[in-house]
Design a protein around this motif. Structure first.
Motif, PDB file in Angstrom:
ATOM      1  N   MET A   1      38.689  32.417  34.667  1.00 36.83           N
ATOM      2  CA  MET A   1      38.492  33.840  34.480  1.00 36.83           C
ATOM      3  C   MET A   1      37.395  34.402  35.386  1.00 36.83           C
ATOM      4  SD  MET A   1      38.868  34.550  30.418  1.00 36.83           S
ATOM      5  CE  MET A   1      40.392  34.239  29.565  1.00 36.83           C
ATOM      6  N   ALA A   4      38.346  37.028  37.952  1.00 37.29           N
ATOM      7  CA  ALA A   4      38.904  38.309  37.536  1.00 37.29           C
ATOM      8  C   ALA A   4      38.149  39.453  38.189  1.00 37.29           C
ATOM      9  CB  ALA A   4      38.837  38.446  36.008  1.00 37.29           C
ATOM     10  N   LEU A  53      33.450  37.053  29.215  1.00 38.86           N
ATOM     11  CA  LEU A  53      34.882  37.325  29.090  1.00 38.86           C
ATOM     12  C   LEU A  53      35.600  36.231  28.296  1.00 38.86           C
ATOM     13  CD1 LEU A  53      37.342  39.054  29.848  1.00 38.86           C
ATOM     14  CD2 LEU A  53      37.470  37.795  32.010  1.00 38.86           C
ATOM     15  N   SER A  54      35.193  34.995  28.486  1.00 39.65           N
ATOM     16  CA  SER A  54      35.853  33.876  27.799  1.00 39.65           C
ATOM     17  C   SER A  54      35.621  33.900  26.295  1.00 39.65           C
ATOM     18  CB  SER A  54      35.369  32.542  28.370  1.00 39.65           C
ATOM     19  OG  SER A  54      33.964  32.406  28.202  1.00 39.65           O
ATOM     20  N   ILE A  58      41.304  38.830  22.922  1.00 41.90           N
ATOM     21  CA  ILE A  58      42.127  39.928  23.428  1.00 41.90           C
ATOM     22  C   ILE A  58      43.532  39.799  22.835  1.00 41.90           C
ATOM     23  CG2 ILE A  58      43.036  41.057  25.488  1.00 41.90           C
ATOM     24  CD1 ILE A  58      40.743  39.823  27.067  1.00 41.90           C
ATOM     25  N   ILE A  69      40.395  44.545  21.965  1.00 39.87           N
ATOM     26  CA  ILE A  69      39.494  43.490  22.426  1.00 39.87           C
ATOM     27  C   ILE A  69      38.361  43.380  21.417  1.00 39.87           C
ATOM     28  CG2 ILE A  69      37.926  42.748  24.241  1.00 39.87           C
ATOM     29  CD1 ILE A  69      39.628  44.306  26.216  1.00 39.87           C
ATOM     30  N   GLU A  86      45.518  43.564  31.985  1.00 40.88           N
ATOM     31  CA  GLU A  86      46.181  42.464  32.681  1.00 40.88           C
ATOM     32  C   GLU A  86      45.419  42.091  33.949  1.00 40.88           C
ATOM     33  OE1 GLU A  86      50.439  41.722  34.889  1.00 40.88           O
ATOM     34  OE2 GLU A  86      50.458  42.741  32.939  1.00 40.88           O
ATOM     35  N   THR A  89      42.499  39.916  32.633  1.00 45.40           N
ATOM     36  CA  THR A  89      42.827  38.596  32.076  1.00 45.40           C
ATOM     37  C   THR A  89      43.742  37.780  32.972  1.00 45.40           C
ATOM     38  OG1 THR A  89      44.731  39.493  30.869  1.00 45.40           O
ATOM     39  CG2 THR A  89      42.594  39.509  29.745  1.00 45.40           C
ATOM     40  N   THR A  92      49.467  36.473  31.471  1.00 46.90           N
ATOM     41  CA  THR A  92      49.560  35.631  30.286  1.00 46.90           C
ATOM     42  C   THR A  92      50.979  35.682  29.760  1.00 46.90           C
ATOM     43  OG1 THR A  92      49.008  37.426  28.750  1.00 46.90           O
ATOM     44  CG2 THR A  92      47.165  36.159  29.690  1.00 46.90           C
ATOM     45  N   SER A  95      51.552  39.078  28.212  1.00 46.17           N
ATOM     46  CA  SER A  95      51.684  40.194  29.139  1.00 46.17           C
ATOM     47  C   SER A  95      53.022  40.143  29.862  1.00 46.17           C
ATOM     48  CB  SER A  95      50.533  40.183  30.143  1.00 46.17           C
ATOM     49  OG  SER A  95      50.555  39.004  30.930  1.00 46.17           O
TER      50      SER A  95
END
Length: 353
Positions: A1, A4, A53-54, A58, A69, A86, A89, A92, A95
């Motif tokens: 991540m 990102a 972020l980890s 989400i 989130i 999207e 992240t 996924t 998504s």
């Protein structure tokens, strides 16, 4: 991540930790070492929550509903900008599914494929599933279906037969000659019991249940005492039994319902209806192809047993004169009068000769 992209400010609404107050907010990202750091700010630039972020939870996308989130401390951020989420992240499973579920030109192709699959299943799959189901149906279950159906018939519409013993004996002789003309393995597979019932309002009628139980109405015996006519009609009904038309129609009609019932884990009521009461079976009618096949089977069987196969033709002709273009009441394997059917019988008899 960590790869990102940074967000200059993702707009949405937020709920601070342990608060039900909804307020405009934005999500911002900044470097935080190996992991991206995410800040949640309100319009006054006050930080409501921060986390790597980890560490964020989400939610997967669902239609046009806002993405949610959740921060470790319980703060929640909502936004309808699915593309920005999207981008944050990456791709996924959720998504990608959301993308394919979206309305676009591809959707028409998917719908077309689904409809084609349903048609193929209806056209070919149901027959295959019915054949497999019949192969795995224990004889005791089929016998119980016959018994349950007769209980329903006797309870709801039938009265004891008023035929004399002599009248019954004449029909029995015809019926036994037909059964004895069947291959030995077929005779052993089915019971081939002949029953007589008075069914007011049904008129001349005969029908067969899946296990081989045969029922003939008093009106039929009185109006059609000719052994050749009896042989043609009884041979037709024996054809339904031998070719398992009743079970095929039953399993085809119930396949979708049974599948749903098995998936839902509640098959009690429908199995009780089929096996113990027979109500579903009584509501079915044979297809045109099955009727034609049973006609041909009955003609060949009556000829093999030494009867004149034209007896079945005489039956239809007399019914045609009585009912004209109107079909008699349909119930189980009732025989509709039809000039086309008479012509088919003539053609088949010519082939026998």
């Amino acid at each position: 991540m960590g790869d990102a992209p940074k967000l200059p400010g993702l707009r949405g609404h937020a709920y601070a930790a342990r608060s039900s107050h909804r307020q405009p907010a934005r999500l911002l990202t900044r470097e935080g070492g190996e992991d991206l750091w995410v800040d949640l700010q309100n319009d006054e630039r006050a930080v409501l929550a921060s986390a790597h972020l980890s560490k964020l939870r989400i939610d997967a996308p669902l239609g046009s509903a806002p993405r949610k989130i959740t921060f470790p401390d319980g703060a929640v951020f909502e936004t309808r900008d699915h593309e920005a989420i999207e981008a944050l992240t990456g791709k996924t499973r959720g998504s990608m599914l959301h993308h394919y579920e979206g309305f676009n030109a591809r959707l028409f192709g998917v719908v077309a494929v689904c409809l084609a699959a349903v048609w193929v299943m209806w056209r070919y799959g149901l027959d295959i599933m019915a054949a497999v189901a019949i192969a795995f149906t224990p004889p005791a279950v089929i016998e119980q279906i016959d018994a349950g159906s007769m209980q329903s018939i006797d309870f709801t519409m039938a009265e004891p037969s008023k035929l004399t013993d002599e009248q019954k004996d004449e029909v029995e002789k015809v019926y036994r000659r037909l059964v004895r003309s069947l291959p030995d393995d077929v005779q052993e597979k089915h019971s081939f019991d002949l029953l007589f019932r008075d069914l007011p309002g049904m008129g001349p009628n005969a029908f067969a249940l899946p296990g081989g139980t045969m029922v003939m109405t008093d009106a039929f015996v009185k109006q059609f005492p000719d052994p050749n006519v009896l042989a043609g009609v009884l041979g037709h009904e024996i054809g339904h039994v031998v070719e398992e038309h009743g079970l095929k129609r039953l399993y085809r009609s119930l396949s979708t319902y049974l599948l749903i019932a098995f998936l839902a884990g509640d098959v009690g009521p429908i199995l009780e209806d089929v096996v113990l009461e027979g109500n579903v079976l009584l509501s079915l009618s044979f297809s045109r192809a099955q009727e034609t096949s049973a006609d041909e089977f009955g003609l060949a069987l009556s000829d093999e047993a030494g009867f004149d196969p034209a007896g079945l033709k005489l039956f239809f002709e007399k019914m045609g004169k009585e009912y004209g273009d109107q079909e008699p009441a349909q119930w189980m394997s009732t025989h509709p009068s039809s000039a086309e059917r008479v012509r088919a019988i003539d053609a088949f008899i010519n082939e026998l000769r």
